[in-house]
Design a protein around this motif. Structure first.
Motif, PDB file in Angstrom:
ATOM      1  N   UNK A  46       0.849  -1.194   0.000  1.00 24.00           N
ATOM      2  CA  UNK A  46       0.000   0.000   0.000  1.00 24.00           C
ATOM      3  C   UNK A  46       0.885   1.244   0.000  1.00 24.00           C
ATOM      4  N   UNK A  47       0.474   2.241  -0.793  1.00 22.42           N
ATOM      5  CA  UNK A  47       1.209   3.508  -0.809  1.00 22.42           C
ATOM      6  C   UNK A  47       0.795   4.328   0.404  1.00 22.42           C
ATOM      7  N   UNK A  48       1.767   4.642   1.257  1.00 22.24           N
ATOM      8  CA  UNK A  48       1.481   5.379   2.496  1.00 22.24           C
ATOM      9  C   UNK A  48       2.399   6.592   2.600  1.00 22.24           C
ATOM     10  N   UNK A  49       2.067   7.431   3.570  1.00 27.49           N
ATOM     11  CA  UNK A  49       2.946   8.538   3.906  1.00 27.49           C
ATOM     12  C   UNK A  49       3.787   8.176   5.118  1.00 27.49           C
ATOM     13  N   UNK A  50       5.010   8.671   5.138  1.00 28.42           N
ATOM     14  CA  UNK A  50       5.897   8.484   6.282  1.00 28.42           C
ATOM     15  C   UNK A  50       6.401   9.854   6.722  1.00 28.42           C
ATOM     16  N   UNK A  51       6.329  10.102   8.031  1.00 29.92           N
ATOM     17  CA  UNK A  51       6.843  11.367   8.583  1.00 29.92           C
ATOM     18  C   UNK A  51       7.966  11.036   9.557  1.00 29.92           C
ATOM     19  N   UNK A  52       9.111  11.688   9.369  1.00 29.26           N
ATOM     20  CA  UNK A  52      10.292  11.394  10.183  1.00 29.26           C
ATOM     21  C   UNK A  52      10.141  11.916  11.601  1.00 29.26           C
ATOM     22  N   UNK A  53      10.700  11.149  12.526  1.00 32.11           N
ATOM     23  CA  UNK A  53      10.799  11.645  13.900  1.00 32.11           C
ATOM     24  C   UNK A  53      12.100  12.425  14.068  1.00 32.11           C
ATOM     25  N   UNK A  86       9.933  -4.294   4.912  1.00 31.42           N
ATOM     26  CA  UNK A  86       8.476  -4.364   4.677  1.00 31.42           C
ATOM     27  C   UNK A  86       8.028  -3.430   3.554  1.00 31.42           C
ATOM     28  N   UNK A  87       8.979  -2.760   2.908  1.00 30.62           N
ATOM     29  CA  UNK A  87       8.582  -1.854   1.839  1.00 30.62           C
ATOM     30  C   UNK A  87       9.750  -1.059   1.307  1.00 30.62           C
ATOM     31  N   UNK A  88       9.403  -0.070   0.463  1.00 32.21           N
ATOM     32  CA  UNK A  88      10.438   0.741  -0.185  1.00 32.21           C
ATOM     33  C   UNK A  88       9.934   2.171  -0.384  1.00 32.21           C
ATOM     34  N   UNK A  89      10.819   3.122  -0.094  1.00 27.88           N
ATOM     35  CA  UNK A  89      10.509   4.534  -0.315  1.00 27.88           C
ATOM     36  C   UNK A  89      10.486   4.809  -1.818  1.00 27.88           C
ATOM     37  N   UNK A  90       9.467   5.562  -2.273  1.00 29.56           N
ATOM     38  CA  UNK A  90       9.386   5.943  -3.687  1.00 29.56           C
ATOM     39  C   UNK A  90       9.778   7.404  -3.906  1.00 29.56           C
ATOM     40  N   UNK A  91       9.458   8.263  -2.931  1.00 29.48           N
ATOM     41  CA  UNK A  91       9.835   9.680  -2.991  1.00 29.48           C
ATOM     42  C   UNK A  91      10.072  10.172  -1.580  1.00 29.48           C
ATOM     43  N   UNK A  92      11.068  11.023  -1.409  1.00 26.60           N
ATOM     44  CA  UNK A  92      11.301  11.582  -0.081  1.00 26.60           C
ATOM     45  C   UNK A  92      11.964  12.946  -0.180  1.00 26.60           C
ATOM     46  N   UNK A  93      11.670  13.816   0.780  1.00 25.34           N
ATOM     47  CA  UNK A  93      12.237  15.177   0.775  1.00 25.34           C
ATOM     48  C   UNK A  93      11.922  15.852   2.102  1.00 25.34           C
ATOM     49  N   UNK A  94      12.645  16.922   2.424  1.00 30.88           N
ATOM     50  CA  UNK A  94      12.230  17.732   3.570  1.00 30.88           C
ATOM     51  C   UNK A  94      10.922  18.436   3.203  1.00 30.88           C
ATOM     52  N   UNK A  95       9.954  18.462   4.116  1.00 26.17           N
ATOM     53  CA  UNK A  95       8.688  19.156   3.862  1.00 26.17           C
ATOM     54  C   UNK A  95       8.736  20.552   4.475  1.00 26.17           C
ATOM     55  N   UNK A  96       8.755  21.599   3.628  1.00 24.23           N
ATOM     56  CA  UNK A  96       8.761  22.958   4.183  1.00 24.23           C
ATOM     57  C   UNK A  96       7.510  23.256   5.006  1.00 24.23           C
ATOM     58  N   UNK A  97       6.358  22.668   4.630  1.00 26.43           N
ATOM     59  CA  UNK A  97       5.110  22.952   5.332  1.00 26.43           C
ATOM     60  C   UNK A  97       5.065  22.265   6.687  1.00 26.43           C
ATOM     61  N   UNK A  98       5.506  20.996   6.750  1.00 28.61           N
ATOM     62  CA  UNK A  98       5.484  20.258   8.015  1.00 28.61           C
ATOM     63  C   UNK A  98       6.726  20.512   8.858  1.00 28.61           C
ATOM     64  N   UNK A  99       7.804  20.967   8.212  1.00 30.94           N
ATOM     65  CA  UNK A  99       9.046  21.201   8.940  1.00 30.94           C
ATOM     66  C   UNK A  99       9.784  19.922   9.303  1.00 30.94           C
ATOM     67  N   UNK A 100       9.446  18.816   8.627  1.00 35.65           N
ATOM     68  CA  UNK A 100      10.089  17.525   8.882  1.00 35.65           C
ATOM     69  C   UNK A 100      10.308  16.802   7.564  1.00 35.65           C
ATOM     70  N   UNK A 101      11.254  15.856   7.513  1.00 32.63           N
ATOM     71  CA  UNK A 101      11.366  15.018   6.322  1.00 32.63           C
ATOM     72  C   UNK A 101      10.121  14.133   6.171  1.00 32.63           C
ATOM     73  N   UNK A 102       9.675  13.968   4.912  1.00 28.55           N
ATOM     74  CA  UNK A 102       8.528  13.103   4.630  1.00 28.55           C
ATOM     75  C   UNK A 102       8.874  12.186   3.460  1.00 28.55           C
ATOM     76  N   UNK A 103       8.068  11.133   3.298  1.00 27.28           N
ATOM     77  CA  UNK A 103       8.275  10.214   2.174  1.00 27.28           C
ATOM     78  C   UNK A 103       6.966   9.553   1.811  1.00 27.28           C
ATOM     79  N   UNK A 104       6.875   9.120   0.560  1.00 24.83           N
ATOM     80  CA  UNK A 104       5.845   8.163   0.166  1.00 24.83           C
ATOM     81  C   UNK A 104       6.556   6.842  -0.011  1.00 24.83           C
TER      82      UNK A 104
END
Length: 373
Positions: free
Chosen positions: A292-299, A317-335
């Protein structure tokens, strides 16, 4: 890439360089990556407005008495059901159900459609449509050189555009397009975008691109409009949970594997390329849920990148498809695509293997960001 192996240039190339853009090779095109700070460009689109050159996208015109029938056969969506002036998000698949590209199709008239493909796949889509047109009373035309494409995105974009056109923007729904004049330039005005914000994409002749860009820049001066490159376009679409071909969508996945089975319209009349394989994929997805395609937010602060393994309990259990620092959330995120057992929002104990270190991440529902209506 041109036939000589040189990078292709959009009609706005000299203007980008005059603005000090950092240029990059993107799908054979020399494109602006950023003009200054990509974070500032990203924030401008979220809070004010940004201006993008998207002239690398691939426009393919399909015309003729059987244009709708051809597109219904060639694509997985119900294109014949699209009303003139409206647009639809859809996909073109191989016979085995694998995704060749995701597309937007605009119905320009009773027997005229414009298919907009991703730059990296434009030739593949053109070739597939041309091949699939055999036996249909319809013409497939490569119109990539006939258009420049400029997007204005962000909460201030309707006001900016209204100051330059008398077209009925208030009546223009999301995923619709109408012909009009913007700053004296004939344009197809489409209310679509790839940023998660309200905005417009303007299809114009290449010789009008500079004039239109300058008019939009001037109209946006008082409300914080800035030119934006591909870098912030990527972080904007990532926050909005929008897939990118080559990352979330690839030929080894069907739309059902990508969680986008809704774009496949089995109920439409007649056969279409991939129908049988996609029926099997749909049944398989029900009995054995795919990853399943999910969102991941870094701690923490470390940024995940495409291809990094997602882990839990020491197992992949899976693989990152896209990741970057999120300017809006202020944390790294990934799909990421993860096993169904670990896909529920709030699942704990999930990490990303970043150079041997298992960094903790929280599983969240997509999108990460949704604009307030």
């Amino acid at each position: 890439m041109s036939s000589t192996g040189e990078l292709r240039h959009t009609a706005l190339d000299a203007l980008h360089r005059s603005l000090g853009a950092t240029m990059t090779d993107f799908a054979g095109w020399d494109m602006p990556l950023r003009y200054g700070s990509e974070r500032d460009e990203h924030t401008a689109v979220r809070t004010k407005a940004g201006l993008f050159d998207l002239s690398h996208m691939g426009e393919i015109t399909v015309t003729g008495p059987q244009a709708a029938a051809l597109l219904d056969f060639a694509l997985v969506g119900n294109i014949g059901g699209v009303k003139p002036g409206r647009a639809r998000y859809t996909m073109i698949c191989r016979a085995d159900g694998g995704i060749l590209d995701d597309l937007i199709v605009y119905r320009l008239g009773e027997t005229e459609y414009m298919v907009v493909a991703n730059a990296s796949n434009a030739q593949v889509v053109l070739d597939a449509l041309t091949e699939r047109a055999a036996g249909f009373d319809a013409e497939v035309r490569d119109d990539r050189d006939a258009y420049a494409l400029i997007a204005v995105q962000g909460p201030e974009s309707p006001g900016i555009l209204k100051s330059l056109t008398d077209a009925d923007l208030d009546g223009l729904k999301y995923y619709a397009g109408l012909p009009g004049t913007v700053a004296g330039v004939p344009a197809l005005i489409a209310r679509t975008g790839y940023t998660g914000e309200d905005g417009f994409e303007l299809f114009v002749k290449p010789e009008h691109a500079v004039e239109l860009w300058q008019a939009l820049t001037k109209a946006g001066e008082g409300v914080g409009l800035v030119p934006c490159g591909l870098s912030c376009r990527d972080t904007l679409r990532l926050e909005a949970g929008m897939p990118l071909y080559g990352h979330e969508l690839i030929t080894s996945l069907t739309p059902f594997d990508a969680g986008l089975g809704r774009v496949v319209k089995f109920e439409k009349e007649g056969d279409f390329v991939g129908r049988e394989a996609l029926r099997e994929a749909a049944a398989r997805a029900e009995s054995q849920p795919p990853r399943v395609l999910v969102g991941l937010v870094a701690e923490g602060r470390r940024v995940p990148r495409a291809g990094y393994a997602v882990v839990a309990g020491g197992e992949v259990i899976g693989e990152v498809t896209s990741g970057a620092p999120s300017p809006t959330l202020g944390k790294p995120i990934a799909m990421a695509y993860v096993d169904a057992a670990h896909a529920a929002p709030g699942t704990t104990g999930v990490g990303v293997d970043i150079r041997g270190s298992h960094e903790p991440y929280e599983v969240v529902a997509l999108p990460f960001y949704k604009r307030q209506k």
